[in-house]
Design a protein around this motif. Structure first.
Motif, mmCIF file in Angstrom:
data_model
loop_
_atom_site.group_PDB
_atom_site.id
_atom_site.type_symbol
_atom_site.label_atom_id
_atom_site.label_comp_id
_atom_site.label_asym_id
_atom_site.label_seq_id
_atom_site.Cartn_x
_atom_site.Cartn_y
_atom_site.Cartn_z
ATOM 1 N N MET A 282 -46.874 -1.772 119.020
ATOM 2 C CA MET A 282 -47.033 -2.884 118.079
ATOM 3 C C MET A 282 -47.265 -4.225 118.770
ATOM 4 N N ILE A 283 -46.865 -4.354 120.018
ATOM 5 C CA ILE A 283 -47.085 -5.625 120.719
ATOM 6 C C ILE A 283 -48.373 -5.619 121.541
ATOM 7 N N SER A 284 -49.089 -4.510 121.503
ATOM 8 C CA SER A 284 -50.322 -4.415 122.281
ATOM 9 C C SER A 284 -51.451 -5.182 121.594
ATOM 10 N N ALA A 285 -52.417 -5.609 122.404
ATOM 11 C CA ALA A 285 -53.579 -6.333 121.864
ATOM 12 C C ALA A 285 -54.409 -5.431 120.958
ATOM 13 N N ASP A 286 -54.498 -4.153 121.299
ATOM 14 C CA ASP A 286 -55.278 -3.209 120.487
ATOM 15 C C ASP A 286 -54.713 -3.105 119.078
ATOM 16 N N PHE A 287 -53.396 -3.122 118.968
ATOM 17 C CA PHE A 287 -52.754 -3.011 117.646
ATOM 18 C C PHE A 287 -53.142 -4.207 116.784
ATOM 19 N N GLU A 288 -53.127 -5.381 117.358
ATOM 20 C CA GLU A 288 -53.439 -6.602 116.613
ATOM 21 C C GLU A 288 -54.870 -6.572 116.082
ATOM 22 N N LEU A 289 -55.781 -5.982 116.834
ATOM 23 C CA LEU A 289 -57.196 -5.976 116.455
ATOM 24 C C LEU A 289 -57.589 -4.764 115.623
ATOM 25 N N SER A 290 -56.681 -3.814 115.474
ATOM 26 C CA SER A 290 -57.011 -2.561 114.781
ATOM 27 C C SER A 290 -56.907 -2.701 113.271
ATOM 28 N N ALA A 291 -57.656 -1.857 112.557
ATOM 29 C CA ALA A 291 -57.512 -1.744 111.104
ATOM 30 C C ALA A 291 -56.188 -1.062 110.795
ATOM 31 N N SER A 292 -55.710 -1.221 109.571
ATOM 32 C CA SER A 292 -54.374 -0.732 109.233
ATOM 33 C C SER A 292 -54.260 0.794 109.328
ATOM 34 N N ASP A 293 -55.326 1.528 109.002
ATOM 35 C CA ASP A 293 -55.280 2.982 109.155
ATOM 36 C C ASP A 293 -55.066 3.363 110.613
ATOM 37 N N GLU A 294 -55.748 2.643 111.515
ATOM 38 C CA GLU A 294 -55.607 2.913 112.943
ATOM 39 C C GLU A 294 -54.221 2.522 113.437
ATOM 40 N N ARG A 295 -53.662 1.460 112.878
ATOM 41 C CA ARG A 295 -52.309 1.058 113.255
ATOM 42 C C ARG A 295 -51.309 2.153 112.891
ATOM 43 N N PHE A 296 -51.454 2.675 111.668
ATOM 44 C CA PHE A 296 -50.553 3.743 111.243
ATOM 45 C C PHE A 296 -50.652 4.935 112.195
ATOM 46 N N SER A 297 -51.862 5.362 112.493
ATOM 47 C CA SER A 297 -52.053 6.537 113.346
ATOM 48 C C SER A 297 -51.454 6.316 114.729
ATOM 49 N N ALA A 298 -51.591 5.096 115.262
ATOM 50 C CA ALA A 298 -51.045 4.802 116.584
ATOM 51 C C ALA A 298 -49.519 4.873 116.575
ATOM 52 N N ILE A 299 -48.901 4.359 115.515
ATOM 53 C CA ILE A 299 -47.437 4.388 115.428
ATOM 54 C C ILE A 299 -46.928 5.810 115.236
ATOM 55 N N LEU A 300 -47.599 6.586 114.379
ATOM 56 C CA LEU A 300 -47.171 7.967 114.176
ATOM 57 C C LEU A 300 -47.329 8.764 115.465
ATOM 58 N N SER A 301 -48.400 8.538 116.195
ATOM 59 C CA SER A 301 -48.593 9.228 117.481
ATOM 60 C C SER A 301 -47.481 8.866 118.462
ATOM 61 N N CYS B 43 -44.442 8.026 117.695
ATOM 62 C CA CYS B 43 -43.224 8.725 117.252
ATOM 63 C C CYS B 43 -43.257 10.195 117.650
ATOM 64 N N LYS B 44 -44.408 10.829 117.493
ATOM 65 C CA LYS B 44 -44.523 12.239 117.869
ATOM 66 C C LYS B 44 -44.348 12.417 119.373
ATOM 67 N N SER B 45 -44.892 11.476 120.136
ATOM 68 C CA SER B 45 -44.745 11.540 121.585
ATOM 69 C C SER B 45 -43.281 11.400 121.981
ATOM 70 N N ALA B 46 -42.581 10.470 121.338
ATOM 71 C CA ALA B 46 -41.156 10.285 121.620
ATOM 72 C C ALA B 46 -40.357 11.516 121.210
ATOM 73 N N GLU B 47 -40.771 12.140 120.108
ATOM 74 C CA GLU B 47 -40.086 13.343 119.637
ATOM 75 C C GLU B 47 -40.242 14.483 120.638
ATOM 76 N N THR B 48 -41.453 14.644 121.147
ATOM 77 C CA THR B 48 -41.699 15.697 122.136
ATOM 78 C C THR B 48 -40.883 15.458 123.402
ATOM 79 N N ASN B 49 -40.839 14.218 123.836
ATOM 80 C CA ASN B 49 -40.076 13.883 125.034
ATOM 81 C C ASN B 49 -38.580 14.100 124.815
ATOM 82 N N ALA B 50 -38.098 13.713 123.617
ATOM 83 C CA ALA B 50 -36.679 13.881 123.315
ATOM 84 C C ALA B 50 -36.298 15.350 123.268
ATOM 85 N N ALA B 51 -37.201 16.176 122.729
ATOM 86 C CA ALA B 51 -36.928 17.611 122.668
ATOM 87 C C ALA B 51 -36.873 18.216 124.070
ATOM 88 N N THR B 52 -37.733 17.700 124.957
ATOM 89 C CA THR B 52 -37.782 18.210 126.330
ATOM 90 C C THR B 52 -36.533 17.828 127.111
#
Length: 348
Positions: A256-275, A277-286
């Motif tokens: 959310m603090i990245s420059a790409d997030f600020e310039l992205s459309a809202s659909d892309e922002r959602f996808s980036a945040i969900l990704s 979360c999934k990455s953190a979930e995979t790491n937490a499971a490992t």
């Protein structure tokens, strides 16, 4: 009189001040199309034209009813208007649809009036029920906005506001959920149902979702028009009591603090945040660092519910509660059928 000309005249009578008696006069007959020309007309274009006329007629009928009730459109200074006391739409930067609306009004004028009421607290001002985007467009263009003035209670204003957006189908899923959540702070569920055009079950689901997601977090993402209920619920599943566990929050904050997030459309922002979360979930499971689920009892300590960031589970002691365990096994298929029916109803 052919149907297209009839509709055109009705529109002029509604918005251009033409005497309705003129509608009874028959125009000069249009030249007939040859059989060859008719064959060149695509069925898709005809269907599109019919849909366009249908939408316009619905809007005209609503406005025509207002005029029959004694309401007429006035030219109002955009500076004398205030938005509804409950916001329903997120204002975002680089909104292409809004820019198209401004261009249309600049070229052809404001075709559809907005609906306002006398401001309940400030004399000589008005409060908008619906038509906020048209108001903003006229304000940006520096021209008056055409509006129908009508006495409305708070409840009537909100219902008109919500139903206009529901009929136009231009609010995203999360904007509807956010609107319902804001209404729930003051109004009963019956008003919310009327305002957003959803039944009580759907309203409950929207409110449950917004209870899991902080409003400011949702606003940071934006309206996300292409993101529906299932994916928002998937994202909400990573929250625990309205907050992201630390491993998830660290990754989401970095996005959310990245420059790409600020310039992205809202659909892309959602996808980036969900990704993230999934990455953190995979790491937490490992690493085995998945957050502990919150536990609570249902009934007289008969069912243990574990509500975690990624899973919801129910546990019954089958030895101590054999009848309850058997009952739940028997009822689960019916509950799944009921759930599927509700999903189909919402999608429709």
């Amino acid at each position: 009189m052919n149907k297209a000309t009839d509709r055109s005249k009705k529109m002029r009578a509604m918005f251009g001040g033409v005497d309705p008696a003129e509608l009874a006069k028959s125009p000069n007959p249009a030249p007939s199309m040859t059989a060859t020309t008719k064959q060149r007309v695509s069925s898709g274009a005809i269907k599109s034209m019919r849909n366009t006329f249908s939408d316009v007629e619905k809007e005209n009928e609503k406005l025509r009813q207002m005029i029959e009730d004694g309401s007429v459109a006035h030219e109002l200074s955009t500076d004398d208007l205030d938005p509804s006391f409950v916001a329903d739409r997120m204002v975002v930067a680089n909104d292409e649809d809004f820019e198209k609306l401004k261009a249309s009004i600049s070229a052809s004028g404001q075709q559809v009036p907005i609906l306002v009421r006398p401001h309940p607290e400030t004399p000589d001002r008005y409060q908008i029920a619906f038509g906020h985007r048209r108001w903003r467009a006229c304000k940006d263009l520096g021209i008056p906005v055409r509006g129908i003035i009508k006495e409305l209670s708070d409840e009537a204003l909100l219902i008109a506001q919500g139903q206009e957006n529901h009929e136009r189908k231009n609010l995203s899923f999360i904007e509807t959920a956010l609107f319902a959540s804001r209404l729930a702070k003051t109004f009963p569920q019956t008003v919310i149902s009327k305002a957003i055009g959803k039944d009580a079950t759907t309203v409950s689901k929207l409110l449950k979702l917004m209870n899991a997601l902080p409003e400011e977090f949702v606003r940071e993402i934006g309206p996300a028009p292409k993101i529906g209920r299932p994916r928002w619920e998937e994202l909400a599943g990573h929250f625990n009591n309205g907050m992201l566990p630390d491993p998830f929050k660290a990754r989401v904050d970095a996005v959310m603090i990245s420059a790409d997030f600020e310039l992205s459309a809202s659909d892309e922002r959602f996808s980036a945040i969900l990704s993230a979360c999934k990455s953190a979930e995979t790491n937490a499971a490992t690493t085995g660092s998945i957050a502990t689920a919150a536990k609570s009892w249902i009934g007289n300590k008969q069912i243990l519910m574990k509500d975690g960031p990624n899973a919801l589970s129910f546990q019954v002691d089958a030895k101590r509660q054999p009848e309850l365990a058997a009952f739940l096994k028997r009822r689960l298929p019916d509950l799944m059928d009921e759930f599927e029916l509700e999903i189909l109803k919402e999608d429709a």
